[in-house]
Design a protein around this motif. Structure first.
Motif, PDB file in Angstrom:
ATOM      1  N   ASP A 140       6.844  22.097  -0.710  1.00 42.73           N
ATOM      2  CA  ASP A 140       6.051  23.205  -1.218  1.00 42.73           C
ATOM      3  C   ASP A 140       6.399  24.412  -0.362  1.00 42.73           C
ATOM      4  N   ASN A 141       7.270  25.261  -0.872  1.00 36.18           N
ATOM      5  CA  ASN A 141       7.727  26.399  -0.067  1.00 36.18           C
ATOM      6  C   ASN A 141       6.600  27.392   0.215  1.00 36.18           C
ATOM      7  N   ALA A 142       5.624  27.461  -0.655  1.00 34.25           N
ATOM      8  CA  ALA A 142       4.497  28.372  -0.428  1.00 34.25           C
ATOM      9  C   ALA A 142       3.657  27.932   0.764  1.00 34.25           C
ATOM     10  N   LYS A 143       3.678  26.625   1.044  1.00 30.45           N
ATOM     11  CA  LYS A 143       2.888  26.081   2.161  1.00 30.45           C
ATOM     12  C   LYS A 143       3.757  25.701   3.348  1.00 30.45           C
ATOM     13  N   ASN A 144       5.066  25.966   3.257  1.00 31.62           N
ATOM     14  CA  ASN A 144       5.988  25.585   4.341  1.00 31.62           C
ATOM     15  C   ASN A 144       5.828  24.116   4.723  1.00 31.62           C
ATOM     16  N   THR A 145       5.716  23.270   3.722  1.00 28.96           N
ATOM     17  CA  THR A 145       5.414  21.866   3.973  1.00 28.96           C
ATOM     18  C   THR A 145       6.330  20.975   3.136  1.00 28.96           C
ATOM     19  N   VAL A 146       6.768  19.884   3.763  1.00 33.18           N
ATOM     20  CA  VAL A 146       7.520  18.857   3.065  1.00 33.18           C
ATOM     21  C   VAL A 146       6.709  17.567   3.118  1.00 33.18           C
ATOM     22  N   TYR A 147       6.790  16.794   2.052  1.00 32.25           N
ATOM     23  CA  TYR A 147       5.997  15.580   1.922  1.00 32.25           C
ATOM     24  C   TYR A 147       6.905  14.367   1.723  1.00 32.25           C
ATOM     25  N   LEU A 148       6.364  13.213   2.080  1.00 32.36           N
ATOM     26  CA  LEU A 148       7.014  11.959   1.761  1.00 32.36           C
ATOM     27  C   LEU A 148       5.945  11.016   1.229  1.00 32.36           C
ATOM     28  N   GLN A 149       5.978  10.782  -0.068  1.00 31.43           N
ATOM     29  CA  GLN A 149       5.072   9.817  -0.689  1.00 31.43           C
ATOM     30  C   GLN A 149       5.721   8.453  -0.603  1.00 31.43           C
ATOM     31  N   GLY A 209      17.361  23.924  -2.693  1.00 36.30           N
ATOM     32  CA  GLY A 209      17.282  24.024  -4.145  1.00 36.30           C
ATOM     33  C   GLY A 209      16.517  22.903  -4.801  1.00 36.30           C
ATOM     34  N   GLY A 210      16.071  21.932  -4.003  1.00 37.11           N
ATOM     35  CA  GLY A 210      15.252  20.856  -4.547  1.00 37.11           C
ATOM     36  C   GLY A 210      16.002  19.572  -4.868  1.00 37.11           C
ATOM     37  N   SER A 211      17.298  19.508  -4.589  1.00 36.17           N
ATOM     38  CA  SER A 211      18.028  18.260  -4.798  1.00 36.17           C
ATOM     39  C   SER A 211      17.625  17.251  -3.739  1.00 36.17           C
ATOM     40  N   GLY A 265       0.808  -1.213   0.000  1.00 36.08           N
ATOM     41  CA  GLY A 265       0.000   0.000   0.000  1.00 36.08           C
ATOM     42  C   GLY A 265       0.840   1.261   0.000  1.00 36.08           C
ATOM     43  N   SER A 266       0.136   2.390   0.101  1.00 35.71           N
ATOM     44  CA  SER A 266       0.793   3.705   0.045  1.00 35.71           C
ATOM     45  C   SER A 266       0.323   4.590   1.186  1.00 35.71           C
ATOM     46  N   LEU A 267       1.195   5.488   1.573  1.00 33.81           N
ATOM     47  CA  LEU A 267       0.870   6.551   2.515  1.00 33.81           C
ATOM     48  C   LEU A 267       1.606   7.811   2.081  1.00 33.81           C
ATOM     49  N   ARG A 268       1.037   8.952   2.449  1.00 35.64           N
ATOM     50  CA  ARG A 268       1.704  10.220   2.185  1.00 35.64           C
ATOM     51  C   ARG A 268       1.847  10.967   3.499  1.00 35.64           C
ATOM     52  N   LEU A 269       3.066  11.197   3.904  1.00 38.21           N
ATOM     53  CA  LEU A 269       3.334  11.959   5.115  1.00 38.21           C
ATOM     54  C   LEU A 269       3.504  13.436   4.764  1.00 38.21           C
ATOM     55  N   SER A 270       3.058  14.284   5.669  1.00 42.07           N
ATOM     56  CA  SER A 270       3.230  15.726   5.518  1.00 42.07           C
ATOM     57  C   SER A 270       3.900  16.277   6.772  1.00 42.07           C
ATOM     58  N   CYS A 271       4.654  17.336   6.600  1.00 43.14           N
ATOM     59  CA  CYS A 271       5.283  18.013   7.736  1.00 43.14           C
ATOM     60  C   CYS A 271       5.142  19.513   7.508  1.00 43.14           C
ATOM     61  N   ALA A 272       4.359  20.142   8.362  1.00 49.41           N
ATOM     62  CA  ALA A 272       4.148  21.581   8.278  1.00 49.41           C
ATOM     63  C   ALA A 272       5.094  22.285   9.240  1.00 49.41           C
ATOM     64  N   ALA A 273       5.838  23.250   8.731  1.00 46.28           N
ATOM     65  CA  ALA A 273       6.851  23.943   9.522  1.00 46.28           C
ATOM     66  C   ALA A 273       6.419  25.369   9.824  1.00 46.28           C
ATOM     67  N   SER A 274       6.793  25.826  11.014  1.00 40.89           N
ATOM     68  CA  SER A 274       6.579  27.220  11.382  1.00 40.89           C
ATOM     69  C   SER A 274       7.749  27.665  12.249  1.00 40.89           C
ATOM     70  N   GLY A 275       8.005  28.960  12.248  1.00 37.54           N
ATOM     71  CA  GLY A 275       9.079  29.490  13.072  1.00 37.54           C
ATOM     72  C   GLY A 275      10.439  29.461  12.429  1.00 37.54           C
ATOM     73  N   ILE A 276      10.498  29.007  11.167  1.00 41.04           N
ATOM     74  CA  ILE A 276      11.758  29.015  10.424  1.00 41.04           C
ATOM     75  C   ILE A 276      11.507  29.615   9.047  1.00 41.04           C
ATOM     76  N   ILE A 277      12.585  30.058   8.408  1.00 40.04           N
ATOM     77  CA  ILE A 277      12.473  30.478   7.013  1.00 40.04           C
ATOM     78  C   ILE A 277      12.559  29.201   6.192  1.00 40.04           C
ATOM     79  N   PHE A 278      11.396  28.640   5.927  1.00 38.26           N
ATOM     80  CA  PHE A 278      11.314  27.286   5.381  1.00 38.26           C
ATOM     81  C   PHE A 278      12.123  27.133   4.099  1.00 38.26           C
ATOM     82  N   SER A 279      12.029  28.120   3.229  1.00 40.20           N
ATOM     83  CA  SER A 279      12.590  27.961   1.887  1.00 40.20           C
ATOM     84  C   SER A 279      14.106  27.795   1.878  1.00 40.20           C
ATOM     85  N   ILE A 280      14.800  28.230   2.927  1.00 36.67           N
ATOM     86  CA  ILE A 280      16.257  28.134   2.924  1.00 36.67           C
ATOM     87  C   ILE A 280      16.761  26.922   3.698  1.00 36.67           C
ATOM     88  N   ASN A 281      15.836  26.191   4.306  1.00 35.04           N
ATOM     89  CA  ASN A 281      16.225  25.024   5.090  1.00 35.04           C
ATOM     90  C   ASN A 281      16.218  23.757   4.252  1.00 35.04           C
TER      91      ASN A 281
END
Length: 115
Positions: free
Chosen positions: A71-80, A53-55, A15-31
């Protein structure tokens, strides 16, 4: 700083799962962001990470099955996670890192894969 994971659960092998991680309190795009996991009795290990940079980088055990994205606009990282195996069972942790600053961790989300 808060990293809040979601999306874990119980799934059958294959099967499949998609994990999400929503970040706050950091400048997400540079991390750099990463997913780690820890199974009972084992050390925490890197699953996948993604630079500002997306690597991407993956553990050999998940290559071809898991995909990390951000997704830097949503401050979120995913794991499919596809084609899940019982050995993928673990607590999965989100990580944020910028050079010279501490690593930040989420509280973890449980993923259980039944055979």
């Amino acid at each position: 700083v808060q990293l809040v994971e979601s999306g874990g659960g119980l799934v059958q092998a294959g099967g499949s799962l998609r994990l999400s991680c929503a970040a706050s309190g950091i400048i997400f795009s540079i991390n750099a962001m990463g997913w780690y996991r820890q199974a009972p009795g084992k050390q925490r290990e890197l699953v996948a990470d993604i630079t500002s940079g997306g690597s991407t980088n993956y553990a050999d055990s998940v290559k071809g099955r898991f995909t990390i994205s951000r997704d830097n606009a949503k401050n979120t990282v995913y794991l499919q996670m596809n084609s899940l195996k019982p050995e993928d069972t673990a607590v999965y942790y989100c990580n944020a890192h910028f050079p010279g600053f501490p690593h930040y961790w989420g509280q973890g989300t449980q993923v259980t894969v039944s055979s």
